[in-house]
Structures are given as C-alpha cells and as structure tokens.
Write a protein that holds these residues in place. Structure first.
Motif, PDB file in Angstrom:
ATOM      1  N   SER A  76     -21.811 -65.904  67.448  1.00  0.00           N
ATOM      2  CA  SER A  76     -20.412 -65.586  67.742  1.00  0.00           C
ATOM      3  C   SER A  76     -20.131 -64.098  67.550  1.00  0.00           C
ATOM      4  N   ARG A 138     -16.506 -65.270  81.854  1.00  0.00           N
ATOM      5  CA  ARG A 138     -17.229 -66.374  81.223  1.00  0.00           C
ATOM      6  C   ARG A 138     -17.300 -66.256  79.707  1.00  0.00           C
ATOM      7  N   SER A 139     -17.476 -65.045  79.209  1.00  0.00           N
ATOM      8  CA  SER A 139     -17.633 -64.858  77.766  1.00  0.00           C
ATOM      9  C   SER A 139     -16.363 -65.162  76.991  1.00  0.00           C
ATOM     10  N   GLY A 142     -15.004 -69.167  79.585  1.00  0.00           N
ATOM     11  CA  GLY A 142     -15.993 -70.189  79.916  1.00  0.00           C
ATOM     12  C   GLY A 142     -15.981 -70.566  81.385  1.00  0.00           C
ATOM     13  N   ASP A 144     -16.933 -70.673  85.187  1.00  0.00           N
ATOM     14  CA  ASP A 144     -18.189 -70.445  85.897  1.00  0.00           C
ATOM     15  C   ASP A 144     -18.044 -69.385  86.982  1.00  0.00           C
ATOM     16  N   ARG A 194     -13.065 -71.655  68.620  1.00  0.00           N
ATOM     17  CA  ARG A 194     -13.508 -72.096  69.942  1.00  0.00           C
ATOM     18  C   ARG A 194     -14.163 -70.954  70.721  1.00  0.00           C
ATOM     19  N   PRO A 197     -16.994 -69.706  74.076  1.00  0.00           N
ATOM     20  CA  PRO A 197     -16.615 -70.951  74.756  1.00  0.00           C
ATOM     21  C   PRO A 197     -17.825 -71.778  75.165  1.00  0.00           C
ATOM     22  N   THR A 198     -17.688 -73.082  75.054  1.00  0.00           N
ATOM     23  CA  THR A 198     -18.762 -73.993  75.475  1.00  0.00           C
ATOM     24  C   THR A 198     -18.362 -74.777  76.713  1.00  0.00           C
ATOM     25  N   GLU A 199     -17.130 -74.508  77.204  1.00  0.00           N
ATOM     26  CA  GLU A 199     -16.625 -75.151  78.407  1.00  0.00           C
ATOM     27  C   GLU A 199     -15.571 -74.241  79.019  1.00  0.00           C
TER      28      GLU A 199
END
Length: 220
Positions: A76, A138-139, A142, A144, A194, A197-199
């Motif tokens: 992170s 994206r960073s 999240g 695409d 969060r 991000p993972t989504e």
C-alpha cells in the motif's frame, strides 16, 4: 511554497463552457480568466484548515519510518508513493505558474498534460484541440478502462471527473479543482482501508447506492 512561471498557454477567456460547467464554476467561485488571487487562495486554505495533502496508508512518525525502513516496502505504501503528486500548473493572479500540489485549493483552475499526476479531485473544463484526453485511474479507482474526454463530449454537457493520483496518458486540458486533501476520493479510500483498490471502487459504490466524494458524480 515553490513556484515558477509556465510556458505560454491558450487564452482561457475563449473557453466555451457548458451550462453544467458554468454552474460548477460559479458554485466553487472559480475564475477561468484570471484564476484565484494569491490572497483568495490563502483565505480559502485558512478557511479549510488544511493543505492539499493526503496521509499515507501507514501514517507513522518520521523517526519510526527511519527505524523501520521496511514500512516503505509495504504494497500500500509503494502504491501510494507512485501516485503522489509533486506540483501542478495553476492559473493564479492571471498567470500560469507551477505551484506545489499541496498549495492547491478548491476553485483553482489547473492545466494537465501527458505524464502529469492529477494533483487533486477535479472536473474537466476543456480538452485541447480534437485530441482525446485519457487518464489512467486504476491505481485509485480500480477502473479497467482509462477515463476519457473530448471537446465535443464536454460541450455536450458531460461532466468528467478526475481523481487525485490518476495519471494523464494522452492529451492536454484544463480542469477545476473540486476537492483537496482529506476530502478527495483517495483520502477516503485510504481511511476506509480500501487502498490499493481490488475492484472498480466507483462501480461498487454505485451498486451500493453510496454517494461519491466530491462536488460531482463521475459520468465517464
């Protein structure tokens, strides 16, 4: 507060704004002709009680980081370091200059171009020429796909939001700062653990009916 003059820029007085952009500009007290004065920027900074600074995911005293340098290697922290803005090109006192990103305030008019890190949450006012402006978020979000904007899209009344930490990968444009520091989307994601991000965080919040941070909801 370091600053330097920037190269000659397009005349913002000829900028064509949509009704939505004009309303937002009025709400935030921005000025596309001269930008904010130094005194007004200082007043807003004092009123906000904060600079445009986001605390890192692991927020520890400097001496702890020196004793435990491995902290900087935490995923992170590495992700945060890669998207932290250093400076920004801002219209201040009628001139384009380079300021420390930390000195920005809501209502500032800024220029962004390929290679820049978005210095605060903002809404695009103009895209140069016929080019498409693309921002890799994206960073932070999240997402695409790159955030995209064209002059015709903005003229049609679409408000395109960009977030602190995104990176311009194509094009140039002018934007209005809508949120700084602790009020940015990045700051909130870090506070809520969060980040990274993972989504797609924006889509997740849309699905859950959660209001997004900032003055406007993203439309693209």
């Amino acid at each position: 507060m370091a600053f330097r003059k920037s190269p000659q820029r397009p005349d913002t007085s000829t900028m064509k704004l949509s009704k939505q952009q004009e309303e937002l500009l009025k709400k935030l007290g921005g000025d596309i002709d001269n930008g904010l004065s130094s005194d007004e920027a200082s007043r807003r900074r004092e009123q906000a009680g904060t600079f445009n600074v986001v605390r890192p995911p692991i927020d520890c005293p400097a001496w702890v980081c020196c004793l435990l340098p491995c902290i900087k290697g935490v995923p992170s922290m590495k992700a945060f370091a890669s998207i932290k803005p250093d400076d920004a090109e801002v219209l201040r006192n009628g001139k384009w200059i380079r300021y420390d990103a930390a000195s920005l305030v809501e209502g500032d008019v800024i220029r962004i171009e390929e290679g820049d890190i978005i210095p605060a949450d903002c809404v695009l006012l103009e895209v140069d020429g016929d080019d498409e402006l693309l921002v890799d978020a994206r960073s932070v979000t999240g997402e695409d796909k790159h955030r995209s904007a064209t002059a015709s899209k903005l003229e049609a009344g679409v408000l395109v939001s960009l977030y602190m930490g995104g990176r311009v990968v194509q094009g140039c444009g002018t934007a209005l700062i809508t949120a700084i520091g602790v009020n940015t989307l990045l700051a909130r994601l870090i506070k809520e653990n969060r980040f990274p991000p993972t989504e797609n965080m924006l889509q997740a919040e849309e699905d859950e009916g959660i209001a997004l941070v900032g003055t406007t909801r993203p439309i693209s």
